[in-house]
Design a protein around this motif. Structure first.
Motif, PDB file in Angstrom:
ATOM      1  N   PHE A  57     -15.417 -15.450  42.973  1.00  0.00           N
ATOM      2  CA  PHE A  57     -14.889 -15.934  44.170  1.00  0.00           C
ATOM      3  C   PHE A  57     -15.958 -17.595  44.897  1.00  0.00           C
ATOM      4  CE2 PHE A  57     -13.710 -17.929  48.716  1.00  0.00           C
ATOM      5  CZ  PHE A  57     -12.972 -18.044  48.790  1.00  0.00           C
ATOM      6  N   TRP A  58     -17.453 -17.192  44.858  1.00  0.00           N
ATOM      7  CA  TRP A  58     -18.428 -18.012  45.805  1.00  0.00           C
ATOM      8  C   TRP A  58     -18.302 -19.213  44.782  1.00  0.00           C
ATOM      9  CZ3 TRP A  58     -22.978 -19.325  43.811  1.00  0.00           C
ATOM     10  CH2 TRP A  58     -24.057 -19.986  44.441  1.00  0.00           C
ATOM     11  N   THR A  59     -18.640 -18.674  43.050  1.00  0.00           N
ATOM     12  CA  THR A  59     -19.300 -19.468  41.821  1.00  0.00           C
ATOM     13  C   THR A  59     -17.388 -20.681  41.760  1.00  0.00           C
ATOM     14  OG1 THR A  59     -19.690 -17.571  40.914  1.00  0.00           O
ATOM     15  CG2 THR A  59     -18.954 -19.461  39.469  1.00  0.00           C
ATOM     16  N   GLU A  60     -16.572 -19.791  42.143  1.00  0.00           N
ATOM     17  CA  GLU A  60     -15.575 -21.130  41.758  1.00  0.00           C
ATOM     18  C   GLU A  60     -14.896 -21.744  42.994  1.00  0.00           C
ATOM     19  OE1 GLU A  60     -10.971 -20.666  40.440  1.00  0.00           O
ATOM     20  OE2 GLU A  60     -12.550 -18.231  40.284  1.00  0.00           O
ATOM     21  N   TYR A  61     -14.953 -21.371  44.112  1.00  0.00           N
ATOM     22  CA  TYR A  61     -14.489 -21.955  45.527  1.00  0.00           C
ATOM     23  C   TYR A  61     -15.948 -22.657  46.307  1.00  0.00           C
ATOM     24  CZ  TYR A  61      -9.980 -20.362  43.249  1.00  0.00           C
ATOM     25  OH  TYR A  61      -8.992 -20.194  42.908  1.00  0.00           O
ATOM     26  N   GLY A  62     -17.165 -21.430  46.763  1.00  0.00           N
ATOM     27  CA  GLY A  62     -17.611 -21.775  47.543  1.00  0.00           C
ATOM     28  C   GLY A  62     -17.994 -23.346  47.802  1.00  0.00           C
ATOM     29  N   GLU A  63     -18.493 -23.729  46.668  1.00  0.00           N
ATOM     30  CA  GLU A  63     -18.763 -25.279  46.975  1.00  0.00           C
ATOM     31  C   GLU A  63     -17.617 -26.380  47.635  1.00  0.00           C
ATOM     32  OE1 GLU A  63     -20.968 -29.387  44.519  1.00  0.00           O
ATOM     33  OE2 GLU A  63     -19.913 -27.330  43.568  1.00  0.00           O
ATOM     34  N   SER A  64     -16.633 -25.945  47.154  1.00  0.00           N
ATOM     35  CA  SER A  64     -15.642 -26.807  48.117  1.00  0.00           C
ATOM     36  C   SER A  64     -14.918 -26.402  49.266  1.00  0.00           C
ATOM     37  CB  SER A  64     -14.172 -26.833  47.453  1.00  0.00           C
ATOM     38  OG  SER A  64     -14.191 -25.349  46.905  1.00  0.00           O
ATOM     39  N   LEU A  65     -15.267 -25.588  49.589  1.00  0.00           N
ATOM     40  CA  LEU A  65     -15.612 -25.167  51.100  1.00  0.00           C
ATOM     41  C   LEU A  65     -16.363 -24.541  51.990  1.00  0.00           C
ATOM     42  CD1 LEU A  65     -12.952 -21.366  49.878  1.00  0.00           C
ATOM     43  CD2 LEU A  65     -12.316 -23.266  50.877  1.00  0.00           C
ATOM     44  N   ASN A  66     -17.737 -25.616  51.428  1.00  0.00           N
ATOM     45  CA  ASN A  66     -19.062 -25.289  52.107  1.00  0.00           C
ATOM     46  C   ASN A  66     -19.098 -24.013  52.111  1.00  0.00           C
ATOM     47  OD1 ASN A  66     -21.097 -27.460  53.036  1.00  0.00           O
ATOM     48  ND2 ASN A  66     -20.596 -27.395  55.219  1.00  0.00           N
ATOM     49  N   HIS A  92     -34.348 -13.454  51.222  1.00  0.00           N
ATOM     50  CA  HIS A  92     -33.244 -15.087  51.504  1.00  0.00           C
ATOM     51  C   HIS A  92     -33.461 -16.021  51.053  1.00  0.00           C
ATOM     52  CE1 HIS A  92     -32.545 -12.919  55.300  1.00  0.00           C
ATOM     53  NE2 HIS A  92     -33.404 -12.655  55.134  1.00  0.00           N
ATOM     54  N   ARG A  93     -33.983 -16.196  48.659  1.00  0.00           N
ATOM     55  CA  ARG A  93     -34.244 -16.826  48.581  1.00  0.00           C
ATOM     56  C   ARG A  93     -32.944 -16.589  47.309  1.00  0.00           C
ATOM     57  NH1 ARG A  93     -38.705 -18.968  48.910  1.00  0.00           N
ATOM     58  NH2 ARG A  93     -40.056 -18.360  50.055  1.00  0.00           N
ATOM     59  N   SER A  94     -32.303 -18.226  46.672  1.00  0.00           N
ATOM     60  CA  SER A  94     -31.549 -17.794  45.883  1.00  0.00           C
ATOM     61  C   SER A  94     -32.062 -16.932  44.752  1.00  0.00           C
ATOM     62  CB  SER A  94     -31.104 -19.059  45.481  1.00  0.00           C
ATOM     63  OG  SER A  94     -32.391 -20.107  44.876  1.00  0.00           O
ATOM     64  N   GLN A  95     -33.159 -17.075  44.482  1.00  0.00           N
ATOM     65  CA  GLN A  95     -33.336 -16.095  42.909  1.00  0.00           C
ATOM     66  C   GLN A  95     -32.492 -14.579  43.278  1.00  0.00           C
ATOM     67  OE1 GLN A  95     -36.006 -18.217  44.756  1.00  0.00           O
ATOM     68  NE2 GLN A  95     -35.918 -19.323  43.587  1.00  0.00           N
ATOM     69  N   THR A  96     -33.071 -14.173  44.062  1.00  0.00           N
ATOM     70  CA  THR A  96     -32.474 -12.713  44.499  1.00  0.00           C
ATOM     71  C   THR A  96     -31.052 -12.442  44.957  1.00  0.00           C
ATOM     72  OG1 THR A  96     -33.435 -12.493  46.690  1.00  0.00           O
ATOM     73  CG2 THR A  96     -35.046 -12.064  45.010  1.00  0.00           C
ATOM     74  N   SER A  97     -30.511 -13.453  44.434  1.00  0.00           N
ATOM     75  CA  SER A  97     -28.751 -13.559  45.189  1.00  0.00           C
ATOM     76  C   SER A  97     -28.288 -12.242  43.806  1.00  0.00           C
ATOM     77  CB  SER A  97     -28.275 -14.606  45.384  1.00  0.00           C
ATOM     78  OG  SER A  97     -26.754 -14.783  45.291  1.00  0.00           O
ATOM     79  N   LEU A  98     -27.482 -11.973  44.181  1.00  0.00           N
ATOM     80  CA  LEU A  98     -26.449 -11.157  43.485  1.00  0.00           C
ATOM     81  C   LEU A  98     -25.328 -11.949  42.255  1.00  0.00           C
ATOM     82  CD1 LEU A  98     -25.164  -8.128  42.877  1.00  0.00           C
ATOM     83  CD2 LEU A  98     -23.765  -8.170  44.550  1.00  0.00           C
ATOM     84  N   CYS A  99     -25.549 -13.423  43.290  1.00  0.00           N
ATOM     85  CA  CYS A  99     -24.146 -14.069  42.762  1.00  0.00           C
ATOM     86  C   CYS A  99     -24.991 -15.209  41.400  1.00  0.00           C
ATOM     87  CB  CYS A  99     -23.150 -15.290  44.081  1.00  0.00           C
ATOM     88  SG  CYS A  99     -22.639 -13.694  44.784  1.00  0.00           S
ATOM     89  N   SER A 100     -26.812 -14.561  41.082  1.00  0.00           N
ATOM     90  CA  SER A 100     -26.783 -15.605  40.855  1.00  0.00           C
ATOM     91  C   SER A 100     -27.068 -16.206  39.546  1.00  0.00           C
ATOM     92  CB  SER A 100     -28.797 -16.026  41.103  1.00  0.00           C
ATOM     93  OG  SER A 100     -29.311 -14.544  40.647  1.00  0.00           O
ATOM     94  N   THR A 101     -26.206 -14.755  38.967  1.00  0.00           N
ATOM     95  CA  THR A 101     -26.582 -14.708  37.495  1.00  0.00           C
ATOM     96  C   THR A 101     -24.659 -14.920  36.805  1.00  0.00           C
ATOM     97  OG1 THR A 101     -25.494 -12.067  37.499  1.00  0.00           O
ATOM     98  CG2 THR A 101     -27.743 -12.787  36.960  1.00  0.00           C
ATOM     99  N   PHE A 102     -24.079 -15.198  37.941  1.00  0.00           N
ATOM    100  CA  PHE A 102     -21.929 -15.583  38.111  1.00  0.00           C
ATOM    101  C   PHE A 102     -22.674 -17.747  36.951  1.00  0.00           C
ATOM    102  CE2 PHE A 102     -22.185 -11.893  39.427  1.00  0.00           C
ATOM    103  CZ  PHE A 102     -20.394 -11.391  39.447  1.00  0.00           C
TER     104      PHE A 102
END
Length: 253
Positions: free
Chosen positions: A209-218, A243-253
């Motif tokens: 969801f974040w990958t698809e809609y996150g940018e438009s929803l800020n 607290h870094r983007s590299q360790t985010s669960l969503c970084s592989t999407f």
């Protein structure tokens, strides 16, 4: 000769009678049609149309948590001071903007998990000037619920005062201070193996969801070591345990 003269005279009399009768009828008709300038005039009465009262219907909150138990601690807090009136005003504000009832009040008003350690309140209504800040974040939550991204979750922290946020270890510029952030837990507090599988699947849907809609929803999305998940509406970004983007669960999407 005499008879002829009488006959002529009778004819003249008949003509005069008809003439007089005709003139009298004209005079009578004219009198009836002539307006009387001294007559009393009344204003024309317009036909009154009945106006049906308009019934204003306020939007109803979308209740999705009818099976959740209200904690006794919240009920006790609600009885203190003007807390009940504050909660009602806050809930009405959110309902009028289409985001009321998405989260039960006792979760929506939770301050921080460390409230006891920090000698603060477990529940708190944010200042009125910050109420509108939560609307975009609740809109994000609403879309996730509509798309079945989240089905079983519990909100654990929303608005925090600056002092409570500092005591609880929050960042100096934490979105919780501005009432734009929401922390929640997916699944039960003590999950079993089956729960862990469902939690993992929910997190994957969340990243999609974040990958698809996150940018438009800020939309900001973070997953902490404790398993708590953070969302806000103050910047498109994601982070993980450190607290870094590299360790985010969503970084592989």
């Amino acid at each position: 000769m005499f008879l002829k003269a009488s006959h002529v005279q009778a004819g003249k009399i008949e003509k005069c009678s008809k003439l007089l009768f005709g003139m009298s009828m004209l005079i009578l008709t004219a009198c009836q049609q002539a307006p009387d300038k001294f007559a009393t005039r009344y204003p024309e009465t317009k036909k009154q149309t009945s106006i049906k009262p308009v019934r204003v219907i306020s939007p109803k909150p979308q209740i999705i948590h009818s099976n959740k138990i209200i904690p006794e601690s919240y009920q006790n807090w609600l009885r203190q001071g003007d807390h009940r009136a504050q909660v009602l005003a806050y809930q009405n504000y959110l309902t009028q903007r289409g985001v009321g009832g998405l989260v039960p009040n006792h979760e929506l008003l939770r301050s921080a998990r460390d409230w006891q350690k920090c000698n603060d309140e477990e529940y708190r209504v944010p200042p009125r000037e910050l109420w509108g800040n939560l609307v975009p974040t609740l809109n994000i939550l609403k879309q996730m619920l509509d798309k079945k991204v989240l089905t079983n979750f519990e909100v654990t922290s929303v608005y925090r005062s600056a002092s409570l946020n500092k005591c609880a270890g929050g960042a100096d510029n934490s979105r919780h201070i501005f009432n734009t952030a929401m922390d929640f837990r997916i699944g039960p507090e003590f999950p079993d193996e089956n729960d862990l599988i469902q939690i993992s699947q929910s997190k994957q849907r969340l990243c999609q969801f974040w990958t698809e809609y996150g940018e438009s929803l800020n939309m900001g999305l973070g997953v902490y070591k404790s398993g708590q998940i953070h969302i806000d509406s103050l910047g498109y970004r994601t982070w993980g345990a450190n607290h870094r983007s590299q360790t985010s669960l969503c970084s592989t999407f």
